[in-house]
Scaffold this active site. Structure first.
Site, short mmCIF file in Angstrom:
data_model
loop_
_atom_site.label_atom_id
_atom_site.label_comp_id
_atom_site.label_asym_id
_atom_site.label_seq_id
_atom_site.Cartn_x
_atom_site.Cartn_y
_atom_site.Cartn_z
CD GLU A 73 -2.94 -1.19 2.25
OE1 GLU A 73 -4.15 -1.02 2.11
OE2 GLU A 73 -2.41 -1.43 3.37
CD GLU A 130 -3.34 -6.19 3.59
OE1 GLU A 130 -2.73 -5.12 3.53
OE2 GLU A 130 -3.50 -6.95 2.61
#
Length: 248
Positions: free
Chosen positions: A109, A129
């Site tokens: 990210e 995640e």
């Protein structure tokens, strides 16, 4: 380098920051977040190109799981990583991620938030995640689709796909792939290309690129009006015309 989670090398037109927690593959912890916020503050007041790299052959293998495990609702609502990565994306001058090895979870990210991403043959990018019971809440759920398109983004976010260097380059998630030893030099070549242009023109172009669609074309005209009054515009155009005259 061992005492700090980030190492900063600054020059007149660029800053190189090295994520420096190689023993945990540069996992992003609170101290690293705080130090990167401090760096962002510096670059907001003194705009320069930013290059971000990792130490030990890894960009960043994600957030620090030991810290992440202890976070609760209020921590999530603080936007610890999302706030930082949004600030990186909004920096006045372009940002370049030098993605060697793993860029997973929060590391991916952070790379998504940069304007350019350069990789090596060992690069691996993904967002695992959900396997840890959470989601890619620091930009992955929406920024990734803007970069690679919805179908591939869903494969990464929902089905655990990890892109290798060739796949990421084909999708243009990586702008270039070079040998690991050449990665720093490649980053500086990109920085050289950026800084060869007028800094204020680069800054305004980046700002307009990310502006809402309904703000155009007014903001384009206003930004151009600012540049038309700049001495650098006159000097650069005069030099261009003189070079063309010399070639005749």
């Amino acid at each position: 380098m061992s005492g700090s989670p980030v190492v900063v090398e600054a020059s007149a037109d660029r800053v190189v920051v090295t994520l420096n927690r190689p023993d945990v593959r540069n996992a992003i912890d609170q101290r690293m977040v705080d130090d990167l916020h401090e760096l962002c503050g510096t670059l907001e007041s003194d705009p320069r190109v930013l290059l971000i790299r990792g130490s030990g052959g890894t960009f960043a293998a994600g957030a620090d799981i030991a810290q992440l495990r202890e976070r609760r609702r209020d921590d999530a609502l603080r936007g610890i990583n999302s706030g930082l990565f949004d600030r990186v994306r909004r920096l006045p001058m372009p940002t370049i991620a030098l993605v060697e090895g793993y860029a997973l979870g929060g590391g991916a990210e952070l790379a998504y938030a940069c304007d350019f991403r350069l990789g090596t043959p060992t690069t691996k990018i993904g967002n695992p995640e959900p396997g840890l019971g959470i989601l890619a809440a620091a930009g992955g759920t929406w920024r990734l689709a803007e970069l690679v398109g919805e179908p591939v983004a869903k494969e990464i976010l929902l089905a655990g796909r990890v892109l290798d260097a060739d796949e990421a380059h084909t999708l243009r998630l990586l702008n270039e792939v070079v040998a690991a030893d050449d990665l720093p030099a490649a980053g500086h070549r990109w920085a050289d290309r950026i800084t060869a242009s007028a800094p204020i023109a680069v800054r305004l172009t980046k700002a307009l690129f990310h502006a809402p669609r309904d703000a155009h074309p007014l903001i384009d005209d206003v930004a151009q009006a600012v540049l038309f009054e700049a001495t650098e515009k006159h000097d650069r155009m005069t030099a261009f015309l003189e070079r063309r005259k010399e070639k005749k």
